[in-house]
Design a protein around this motif. Structure first.
Motif, short mmCIF file in Angstrom:
data_model
loop_
_atom_site.label_atom_id
_atom_site.label_comp_id
_atom_site.label_asym_id
_atom_site.label_seq_id
_atom_site.Cartn_x
_atom_site.Cartn_y
_atom_site.Cartn_z
N LEU A 151 0.80 -1.23 0.00
CA LEU A 151 0.00 0.00 0.00
C LEU A 151 0.84 1.28 0.00
O LEU A 151 0.53 2.21 -0.76
N PRO A 152 1.89 1.41 0.85
CA PRO A 152 2.63 2.68 0.84
C PRO A 152 3.16 3.04 -0.54
O PRO A 152 3.15 4.22 -0.93
N GLY A 153 3.62 2.07 -1.30
CA GLY A 153 4.15 2.36 -2.62
C GLY A 153 3.10 2.73 -3.64
O GLY A 153 3.42 3.31 -4.69
N GLN A 154 1.83 2.41 -3.33
CA GLN A 154 0.76 2.72 -4.28
C GLN A 154 0.14 4.09 -4.05
O GLN A 154 -0.72 4.50 -4.81
N LEU A 155 0.58 4.80 -3.01
CA LEU A 155 -0.04 6.08 -2.68
C LEU A 155 0.54 7.25 -3.47
O LEU A 155 -0.14 8.27 -3.66
N PHE A 156 1.78 7.12 -3.92
CA PHE A 156 2.47 8.28 -4.48
C PHE A 156 1.89 8.72 -5.82
O PHE A 156 1.73 9.92 -6.07
N ALA A 157 1.56 7.76 -6.70
CA ALA A 157 1.09 8.12 -8.05
C ALA A 157 -0.20 8.95 -8.02
O ALA A 157 -0.28 10.01 -8.67
N PRO A 158 -1.26 8.53 -7.30
CA PRO A 158 -2.47 9.36 -7.29
C PRO A 158 -2.25 10.73 -6.64
O PRO A 158 -2.86 11.72 -7.07
N ILE A 159 -1.39 10.80 -5.62
CA ILE A 159 -1.12 12.11 -5.01
C ILE A 159 -0.38 13.00 -6.00
O ILE A 159 -0.67 14.20 -6.13
N GLU A 160 0.59 12.44 -6.73
CA GLU A 160 1.31 13.21 -7.75
C GLU A 160 0.35 13.75 -8.81
O GLU A 160 0.44 14.91 -9.22
#
Length: 705
Positions: free
Chosen positions: A34-43
């Motif tokens: 999960l932590p690695g999947q959060l960055f793309a949508p926030i970007e």
């Protein structure tokens, strides 16, 4: 019989430890990345904000986020390690207090980080209160069986947030970026935990960690007591209640049941309690069940798929489906929802995406039907309104235009919201219906514009067709079968005919200009005949008198004024010799209007003779614009069409779909012929729910008969 205070038969530590390892493996596997999947949508959100004129903070946050993303593998490894440690703490009897270990004392500088995490934990606890309650008690039983002194749920809301906080501990985050990070983590948890909690509950139940389901079917304390369904039903008018009871009797006959009370159940077999089924449905409401969508596509029966899914889910409550039966009332609820959804799909031309959205709502509507029969009796019922709006949004909608795609996307979001948030409070249906109805109103406004444009285009084509026919009739009358020179015949069949059509369109048949145009044709034919008889002088004088009329013809055709002089010179040369070759002139045939060869009508009989009932044709003739009908297209799909316009010239009717696009143009007689073929039918209402329920009644009545 066990004397254990929790009613648990102790089993070997080895088996329970194996179960704990399997639970850990599944949890880490499903949540660990999960932590690695959060960055793309926030970007994506930050870049969109910057494109729309965002300030300097968004750029600072984006730079910080990219730096975090570069370290993403480290955050993932730390998070997975912490998740696994939560399980290992139970195995190793560490006995740490769950709250202290996960979100305990914090430094003042980390207080905001702690508060943000607490908000996420609260949201998860609210969303999954039922499955979390089950997991808490099952882990309590598991801990007792392995001798752990302080039972805890290693994947409870607080534990999951604590692992996330510790994974990002020491990271310098702005307030805005921290908020984005926790918002995205909350969204991800709400997406993943429903399936995970259901799976773990099921595994633990199958391993013998069985609970009493009646302890978990009570309403949340924050909600008022639920009014019993029998009492709720009496809020409907007496006539409606009687009609619904007749529907249930048809349903019983369809299932092959007698009207007598059901026989006593065999020894050791009992009926589900409504509270049990509601609790089970609450656990599996968010499940994606491929069998539901397949049934709605015509592969299998939806009622059987629903019963199978609920029976399988009952195992997570320790209920043996082999010794438990659905009551007649519960059977009715499942069958009515199944028939309703199947009818909606078949009668409203829902594409694949529409069927998928309906399939996600199946269990939620079964939950409603278990407790609230007003769904089938009250026109303004919130869940009923949402189905109406959803069917209208998806009907014949393949997402061809940006507006159609936006409507489908919003409908999908609202369905997911209902599936995630419905917990016996109908307000979630009402809010979703309100929002979708607002978008549908915008669509109706666009459809009205499209209808007007379609009607105007059709009216223009019909006027052109009529003008061509009148011009051809006038030319045929002027020639009267006489032989003409090639020059005169060519002029009349092309430039003059075009000129006559333009005058008819602009000024009408009774105008003086049209009289003059017809006089030009008759004069030319007369002069050509006189020239053939050798009358030279009057012919030459007559041609000179046509100069002004020929100039108007050239102007109407968009030609240079010298074209009139060339025509006149050509007539003079042709008529100078009485014995010049002449031939029978042919009047050009008027081609049929584009679209007259309608595929729908072509299937009526394949000949020019239409078989129809005169009374039905008269009824079709009486329909006013705005009337709704059901039309079966060439592929056999049924959809709603509206009578949008009646031609004042031909009396033909324009039928459009819900987006204002032309579906059929036909006369009342042609419409009656389609009705005789079962291809066209009147509907008393535009409500998809009502139409679907009428189809259900017809189906049940036919089966009972």
């Amino acid at each position: 019989m066990s004397n254990h205070p929790l009613g648990l038969e102790l089993v070997g530590n080895h088996e329970r430890l194996r179960l704990l390892d399997e639970l850990k493996r599944i949890a880490v596997e499903q949540l660990g990345n999960l932590p690695g999947q959060l960055f793309a949508p926030i970007e994506t959100r930050l870049q969109e904000s910057i494109r729309q004129g965002g300030g300097a903070q968004e750029r600072v946050d984006l730079a910080a986020l990219l730096a975090l993303r570069a370290r993403g593998a480290g955050f993932v490894m730390r998070y997975r390690e912490l998740l696994a440690r939560n399980f290992d703490d139970l195995r190793n009897r560490a006995g740490r207090d769950a709250h202290v270990a996960a979100m305990g004392l914090v430094e003042e500088s980390d207080l905001d980080f702690h508060v943000a995490g607490q908000q996420v934990a609260d949201a998860v606890a609210r969303q999954f209160s039922r499955p979390l309650e089950l997991l808490e008690q099952r882990f309590e039983l598991l801990c007792v069986s392995i001798g752990a002194p302080n039972p805890a749920n290693p994947i409870g809301a607080v534990r999951l947030v604590g692992a996330f906080q510790q994974a990002f501990a020491g990271t310098d985050l702005s307030e805005s970026l921290r908020r984005l990070l926790f918002d995205e983590y909350q969204r991800a948890l709400l997406d993943y935990l429903g399936d995970l909690y259901a799976r773990l509950n099921g595994l633990m139940a199958q391993d013998g960690l069985v609970l009493d389901p009646r302890r978990h079917a009570t309403q949340p304390q924050s909600q008022p007591p639920k009014i019993p369904a029998d009492i709720e039903t009496f809020r409907a008018p007496a006539e409606t209640r009687v009609e619904f009871q007749r529907l249930r009797e048809l349903l019983h006959a369809w299932r092959g049941e007698s009207s007598a009370p059901p026989p006593l159940l065999p020894f050791g077999v009992r009926e589900f309690q409504v509270e049990e089924l509601v609790g089970i449905a609450a656990i599996v409401q968010r499940d994606v069940v491929p069998g539901f969508a397949q049934s709605l596509s015509g592969h299998g029966r939806l009622d059987e798929a629903i019963r199978a899914h609920l029976s399988t889910a009952a195992l997570s409550f320790g209920i043996n489906p082999e010794s438990t039966r659905f009551s007649r009332r519960e059977q009715d609820a499942i069958d009515l929802v199944s028939l309703l959804f199947t009818s909606l799909v078949s009668s409203h031309a829902l594409p694949d995406r529409g069927r998928q959205l309906l399939s996600r709502l199946v269990i939620a509507y079964v939950r409603v039907a278990f407790q609230d029969e007003l769904l089938f009796m009250q026109p303004g019922h919130p869940a009923r309104r949402l189905l109406d709006a959803l069917a209208l949004s998806c009907e014949s909608n393949d997402g061809a235009s940006p507006q159609d795609r936006a409507l489908l996307d919003r409908a999908s979001e609202l369905v997911m919201r209902v599936v995630a948030d419905y917990n016996e409070d109908l307000a979630v249906f009402s809010l979703a219906a309100d929002e979708l109805e607002g978008m549908l109103q915008q669509q109706r406004s666009r459809a009205e514009v499209a209808e007007r444009r379609t009607a105007e285009a059709m009216h223009g084509r019909e006027r052109l067709q009529q003008a061509r026919g009148l011009a051809a009739e006038a030319l045929d009358s002027a020639i009267a079968g006489r032989a003409l020179t090639r020059e005169v015949a060519g002029f009349l069949s092309e430039p003059w005919l075009h000129h006559a059509v333009q005058v008819l369109l602009r000024d009408g048949q009774q105008s003086s200009r049209h009289v003059q145009v017809v006089a030009l044709a008759r004069t030319l034919v007369a002069l050509d005949g006189a020239a053939g008889r050798g009358v030279g002088g009057p012919v030459a004088k007559g041609l000179v008198n046509l100069e002004e009329a020929l100039a108007q013809c050239a102007h109407s055709s968009g030609l240079d004024p010298r074209a009139a002089e060339e025509w006149l010179a050509g007539f003079a040369r042709a008529m100078a010799f009485p014995d010049v070759a002449r031939a029978q002139a042919e009047v050009p045939q008027v081609a049929a209007e584009d679209g007259d060869d309608d595929g729908t009508l072509r299937l009526v009989g394949g000949t020019d003779t239409l078989a129809y009932d005169a009374a039905v044709a008269a009824m079709m003739r009486e329909l006013e614009p705005g009337a709704w009908l059901r039309l079966v297209d060439e592929s056999g799909k049924e959809a709603s069409v509206k009578l949008a316009w009646i031609s004042p010239l031909t009396g033909r009717r324009l039928l459009v779909d819900r987006r204002g696009l032309r579906q059929l143009v036909a006369s009342p007689e042609q419409m009656a012929a389609l009705a005789a073929e079962g291809r066209l039918a009147l509907t008393a209402t535009a409500s998809p729910f009502d139409e679907a329920m009428r189809a259900v009644r017809r189906q049940l009545a036919a089966a009972a008969a």
